[in-house]
Design an enzyme around this catalytic site. Sequence first.
Site, short mmCIF file in Angstrom:
data_model
loop_
_atom_site.label_atom_id
_atom_site.label_comp_id
_atom_site.label_asym_id
_atom_site.label_seq_id
_atom_site.Cartn_x
_atom_site.Cartn_y
_atom_site.Cartn_z
N ARG A 14 0.83 -1.20 0.00
CA ARG A 14 0.00 0.00 0.00
C ARG A 14 0.87 1.25 0.00
NH1 ARG A 14 -4.95 -1.88 3.35
NH2 ARG A 14 -5.46 0.31 3.50
N HIS A 386 -15.95 5.47 -3.79
CA HIS A 386 -15.02 6.47 -4.35
C HIS A 386 -15.76 7.75 -4.70
CE1 HIS A 386 -12.98 8.45 -7.77
NE2 HIS A 386 -11.89 8.21 -7.04
N ARG A 492 -15.33 49.85 -8.92
CA ARG A 492 -14.86 50.18 -10.26
C ARG A 492 -15.93 51.01 -10.97
NH1 ARG A 492 -14.46 44.70 -9.30
NH2 ARG A 492 -12.39 43.77 -9.22
N ARG A 548 -12.73 53.99 -7.10
CA ARG A 548 -11.66 54.22 -8.07
C ARG A 548 -12.19 55.07 -9.23
NH1 ARG A 548 -9.11 49.13 -11.14
NH2 ARG A 548 -11.04 49.32 -12.35
N GLU A 676 -0.03 49.91 -8.67
CA GLU A 676 -0.16 48.77 -9.57
C GLU A 676 0.91 48.74 -10.64
OE1 GLU A 676 -4.01 49.14 -11.53
OE2 GLU A 676 -3.99 51.28 -11.10
N THR A 698 -2.84 44.24 -7.43
CA THR A 698 -1.88 43.18 -7.79
C THR A 698 -2.21 42.50 -9.12
OG1 THR A 698 -3.10 41.70 -6.31
CG2 THR A 698 -1.10 42.73 -5.45
N ASP A 700 -2.73 44.17 -12.09
CA ASP A 700 -1.85 44.88 -13.03
C ASP A 700 -0.40 44.83 -12.57
OD1 ASP A 700 -3.70 45.45 -14.90
OD2 ASP A 700 -3.95 47.57 -14.40
N CYS A 762 -6.39 45.11 -3.46
CA CYS A 762 -7.72 44.98 -4.07
C CYS A 762 -7.72 44.13 -5.34
CB CYS A 762 -8.32 46.35 -4.36
SG CYS A 762 -7.35 47.34 -5.51
#
Length: 811
Positions: A14, A386, A492, A548, A676, A698, A700, A762
């Site tokens: 096994r 399973h 946005r 933004r 960015e 993060t 861009d 963000c």
Amino acid sequence: MFGDAKNALLVSVRSGARASMPGMLDTVLNLGLNDATVEGLAEKSGDRRFAYDSYRRFIQMYSDVVLGIEHYEFEDILGGYKDEHDKHLDTDLDAEDWLEVITRYKACVEERLEKPFPQDVHEQLWGAIGAVFGSWNNQRANTYRRLHDIPDNWGTAVNIQAMVFGNMGDTSATGVAFTRNPSTGEKALYGEFLVNAQGEDVVAGIRTPQNITEAARIEAGMPDPSLEMLMPATFVELKAIYEKLEGHYRDMQDLEFTVQEGKLWMLQTRSGKRTTKAAFKIAIDMVHEGLITRDEAVMRIDPAALDQLLHPTLDPNADKELITIGLPASPGAASGEIVFSPDEAEKLNAQDVKVILVRTETSPEDIHGMHAAEGILTSRGGMTSHAAVVARGMGRPCVSGAGSLHIDYEAQTMSSAGVTLKKGDIITLDGSTGEVMIGEVATLKAEMSGDFGVLMAWADDARTMGVRANAETPLDARTARDFGAEGIGLSRTEHMFFDGERIVAMREMILAEDADGRRKALDKILPMQRADFVELFEIMSGLPVTIRLLDPPLNEFLPTGDDEINQVAEAMEVTPQRLRRRIAELDESNPMLGHRGCRLAISYTEIPEMQARAIFEAAIIAAENTGKPVVPEVMVPLITGKAELDNVTARIKDIAAQVEKEKGVKIDYLIGTMIELPRACLMAEEIAQTAEFFSFGTNDLTQTTFGISRDDAGNFLNEYTAKGLLEVDPFISIDVDGVGELVAMGVERGRKTRPDIKLGICGEHGGDPASVTFCHQVGLDYVSCSPFRVPIARLAAAQAAISERLKNDKS
């Protein structure tokens, strides 16, 4: 002794990986049997049927795992023999039957390999050892590790155990048990067993197993007796052992056991896979039982698995047309098109088609299709099959063991109760009741209360980092609040410009020849934008909201294609030529690095002026309506240095002063920027002289650091991760060494200038547990993510804080 013809030691070979991977790695049972030792086993046991049954099992399993002959070939041989002799179950076959099946199995091996089945037991052993080691890299194991973030370089050990036999007659059995219900978390022994069988019979779904407890048997309406009634002494012993093991490991255990001629043998214990709902209940109950602490309970929940709790349930008032009922193997409700192949499920999922994978029983090779499907339905198998175990681990609804269901793979149909459905027809599963319905049934969203609320309150007590949401619609904002968001970290505004009247006014602004023309068009948008912000501020009711300013290039608002251009031109009462000319003027080779973000605000000052006015006027209205102070956070996107931010900030402050004078109200607000671009991270010390907050974008930042377009990365990043060039897709989990280093630099330099600067993130990484941990480590004040990821971020932030505290306590 191993290989002794009269008293042979038989073993199982096994896997022994450090992370539980149920069903993914290979196992070989009954190893050590050959034409000589099987006769010795028959004589020693006094049971020729048992000996030959064990030998045929070994030939079948060894040939599949080690020799590479497909399992189904042996199933076809066995099925054909049963049909010839009018036998229905494996247990109907006697010793002479098995002897004939063995002869046919060996002939199949010799035909396929052009050499006989190996008789040397040492050759068998080394072959099995190599195969189990090699199974670490089989397709299903690779897929499982990818889905569960298990490192490829961990590898597996190989365990060799002496065999015990559950197939030695009616006083023998084999089973799988959980010390608590892995679907609900209820504290009750839960599991299944089969009399006169071996372990693979239970998990493979070849025979529908029996319940361990009498209560479970009655609840399921199963006719066959429970272990509690059939073998009461064994049941009492098993119950005592499970209580001892759970107390020792302080976690729900998944046990494998065998009863050999009335004697109970424990084969394996490990922490059991469970649904997220069960994980919450088990963790909370164990705190109340004094087994673990609250912090340990918080650490027990996988943040990424919280998606399971967001699964809908069926609307109890909806009309339902039942086709069959099976076992409620994994909770939740799902609808989709019927598919019978895991490959087809994966293919359609890639096309955004929701599917239900329908199988007689699943095997580890089906894992890719199970992951792609909305839910899984099987006609065979039990609650520990399973399909059930894997579905629970993935958070997929599953109905197993629907015995009345006839599946015809060749015709691509499933039939029950006189109704036949074909591939592509829609069905609905209820994994909590086992019901299968024709068509799509209405669902209700999950309730975030009860055990979830209790444990998340513990998590909130433990975390030190805030969690906000990315939201620009009222629905997003309300959903975010329902999930515990502490504000909006990114709204946005461009998403607000695409509706009916707004897109017309936006296009008028873009086509305007001068600033006056642009202002005239923007005046139409102002009241709409203001109303949007009022609603967001009121929903957030005093919580922070970061808005933004317009970020994308203007050509995103213009039509593409001749038909659309002609339609828009007619609606705007301009010529198609004029519209095409403006589209050509705004066309850019690389819009992502082009005229967007703060560059738009600098070129077209009237755009940020309108948006700032809408923000400040909305803040005044919302504060009056709610009685709660509203302090909007105005975010300038895509700056590279202080000069750009100063330019736009001056315009925002001028508008704020104008609104204050017009309304006679003092407005509190913050102006910050989205960090960015790599240069912005490098210049953070200077930028912080003006910015009152940083929000690291993060998405861009990853694109510009790697020089990779996120839209095109899918063409090759999978190959990078598969070849080990990258551990993980950097757009899914933050690249700590590169992008993370830039973020850390921005944090350090920003705080050097302004110690009280507010710092957040963000990008999409705000909802990724590993990235949230990184954000905690570098000292961010908050993360912001999509509304449905807010609970994940809350829990991940708590675990990061607890881990740091434990580390500090040790040092």
